[in-house]
Design a protein around this motif. Structure first.
Motif, short mmCIF file in Angstrom:
data_model
loop_
_atom_site.label_atom_id
_atom_site.label_comp_id
_atom_site.label_asym_id
_atom_site.label_seq_id
_atom_site.Cartn_x
_atom_site.Cartn_y
_atom_site.Cartn_z
N ALA A 122 -42.59 -55.10 -53.84
CA ALA A 122 -41.56 -55.97 -54.42
C ALA A 122 -40.84 -55.28 -55.56
O ALA A 122 -39.62 -55.39 -55.71
CB ALA A 122 -42.19 -57.28 -54.89
N LEU A 123 -41.61 -54.53 -56.38
CA LEU A 123 -41.01 -53.83 -57.52
C LEU A 123 -40.05 -52.74 -57.06
O LEU A 123 -38.94 -52.60 -57.59
CB LEU A 123 -42.11 -53.23 -58.40
N SER A 124 -40.46 -51.96 -56.05
CA SER A 124 -39.59 -50.90 -55.53
C SER A 124 -38.34 -51.48 -54.88
O SER A 124 -37.25 -50.93 -55.01
CB SER A 124 -40.36 -50.05 -54.51
N ALA A 125 -38.52 -52.59 -54.18
CA ALA A 125 -37.38 -53.23 -53.50
C ALA A 125 -36.36 -53.74 -54.51
O ALA A 125 -35.16 -53.78 -54.23
CB ALA A 125 -37.88 -54.37 -52.62
N ALA A 126 -36.83 -54.14 -55.70
CA ALA A 126 -35.94 -54.71 -56.71
C ALA A 126 -35.23 -53.64 -57.54
O ALA A 126 -34.27 -53.95 -58.25
CB ALA A 126 -36.73 -55.62 -57.64
N SER A 127 -35.68 -52.40 -57.44
CA SER A 127 -35.14 -51.36 -58.32
C SER A 127 -33.65 -51.08 -58.10
O SER A 127 -32.88 -50.95 -59.06
CB SER A 127 -35.93 -50.06 -58.15
N LEU A 128 -33.22 -50.99 -56.84
CA LEU A 128 -31.81 -50.68 -56.56
C LEU A 128 -30.87 -51.78 -57.05
O LEU A 128 -29.92 -51.49 -57.81
CB LEU A 128 -31.61 -50.41 -55.07
N PRO A 129 -31.08 -53.06 -56.66
CA PRO A 129 -30.19 -54.10 -57.21
C PRO A 129 -30.34 -54.22 -58.73
O PRO A 129 -29.39 -54.60 -59.42
CB PRO A 129 -30.64 -55.38 -56.50
N GLY A 130 -31.53 -53.90 -59.25
CA GLY A 130 -31.71 -53.95 -60.70
C GLY A 130 -30.82 -52.97 -61.43
O GLY A 130 -30.28 -53.27 -62.50
N ILE A 131 -30.64 -51.78 -60.83
CA ILE A 131 -29.75 -50.77 -61.41
C ILE A 131 -28.31 -51.29 -61.42
O ILE A 131 -27.59 -51.15 -62.43
CB ILE A 131 -29.85 -49.45 -60.63
N PHE A 132 -27.89 -51.90 -60.32
CA PHE A 132 -26.53 -52.44 -60.25
C PHE A 132 -26.34 -53.57 -61.26
O PHE A 132 -25.28 -53.68 -61.89
CB PHE A 132 -26.24 -52.96 -58.83
N LYS A 197 -33.52 -61.53 -52.36
CA LYS A 197 -33.70 -61.32 -50.92
C LYS A 197 -34.61 -60.13 -50.65
O LYS A 197 -35.49 -60.18 -49.78
CB LYS A 197 -32.34 -61.11 -50.26
N ARG A 198 -34.41 -59.04 -51.39
CA ARG A 198 -35.23 -57.84 -51.18
C ARG A 198 -36.67 -58.05 -51.67
O ARG A 198 -37.60 -57.50 -51.10
CB ARG A 198 -34.59 -56.64 -51.88
N ILE A 199 -36.83 -58.83 -52.74
CA ILE A 199 -38.17 -59.09 -53.26
C ILE A 199 -38.98 -59.97 -52.31
O ILE A 199 -40.17 -59.74 -52.06
CB ILE A 199 -38.10 -59.73 -54.66
N THR A 200 -38.33 -61.02 -51.79
CA THR A 200 -39.03 -61.95 -50.89
C THR A 200 -39.30 -61.33 -49.52
O THR A 200 -40.24 -61.72 -48.83
CB THR A 200 -38.21 -63.24 -50.71
N ASN A 201 -38.47 -60.36 -49.13
CA ASN A 201 -38.66 -59.69 -47.84
C ASN A 201 -38.42 -58.19 -48.02
O ASN A 201 -37.38 -57.66 -47.61
CB ASN A 201 -37.71 -60.27 -46.79
N PRO A 202 -39.38 -57.48 -48.62
CA PRO A 202 -39.19 -56.05 -48.90
C PRO A 202 -38.91 -55.25 -47.62
O PRO A 202 -39.59 -55.43 -46.61
CB PRO A 202 -40.54 -55.63 -49.51
N PRO A 203 -37.89 -54.39 -47.66
CA PRO A 203 -37.53 -53.62 -46.47
C PRO A 203 -38.52 -52.49 -46.18
O PRO A 203 -39.30 -52.09 -47.05
CB PRO A 203 -36.15 -53.05 -46.81
#
Length: 210
Positions: A122-132, A197-203
């Motif tokens: 979840a943390l890795s999935a959130a990193s990209l939108p977090g940067i934006f 969305k990425r946190i709840t369903n990590p790609p």
């Protein structure tokens, strides 16, 4: 270097372009005609890798990665005399990108690449939108604050400013700070929904490292 791809592979690329994978090269953003011409030159061993800016020499690749369910491109890590860089090879859609990787993964395995397919945390999935979110908040917040301050600011007659500063001041006074504030909030909300969305369903991410 031994030829990596004995047969040419051509995939649909972005904006009616194609991606050619043949011999020891990956070339993106070229037309079908240029791809066929490149194949002929490679067969005659007269191909000049510097002719296309998008050319990647396979021997210089040390890793690649992409998210098969989200990405229409595959990012390749390249290391040469100019240093280390990352180049995106853009395909028509996610299905084409997945098909391309399935086709060439065995060739890269034979070159010593170790392929891994795993679901992001979840943390890795959130990193990209977090940067934006951080970038939008800093830039949007800064412009909004600056525009708000300019509402009551008047330049002195003897003051000389750059032309782009003058234009920004005029626009800020004309439209005010509210449009910038609304735009910033909307962009932040979009990025926040993207993060959730990425946190709840990590790609799933596929990566291969040499």
């Amino acid at each position: 270097m031994k030829t990596v791809f004995e047969k040419p592979l051509i995939f649909d690329g972005d904006k009616e372009m194609v991606v050619l994978i043949y011999s020891n090269y990956i070339i993106s953003e070229i037309t079908v005609e240029d791809a066929n011409l490149s194949i002929e030159k490679m067969n005659r061993e007269t191909f000049n890798a510097s002719f296309f800016e998008s050319t990647i020499k396979i021997e210089e690749i040390f890793e690649y990665e992409f998210e098969p369910d989200n990405d229409t491109c595959i990012m390749f890590g390249v290391k040469n005399s100019e240093g280390t860089s990352y180049k995106n090879v853009e395909f028509k859609d996610t299905d084409t990108a997945k098909s391309a990787e399935r086709t060439f993964k065995e060739n890269f395995r034979q070159l010593g690449f170790k392929r891994e397919e795993k679901q992001l945390t979840a943390l890795s999935a959130a990193s990209l939108p977090g940067i934006f979110i951080a970038i939008i908040a800093i830039i949007g917040g800064g412009l909004t604050w600056f525009s708000y301050e300019l509402e009551t600011w008047e330049p002195r007659r003897t003051m000389i400013v750059k032309w782009y500063v003058y234009i920004f001041v005029k626009l800020s006074k004309a439209i005010g700070y509210l449009p910038l504030l609304i735009l910033t909030v909307l962009l932040l909300m979009v990025c926040l929904f993207w993060m959730i969305k990425r946190i709840t369903n990590p790609p799933v991410k596929i990566s291969a490292v040499k």
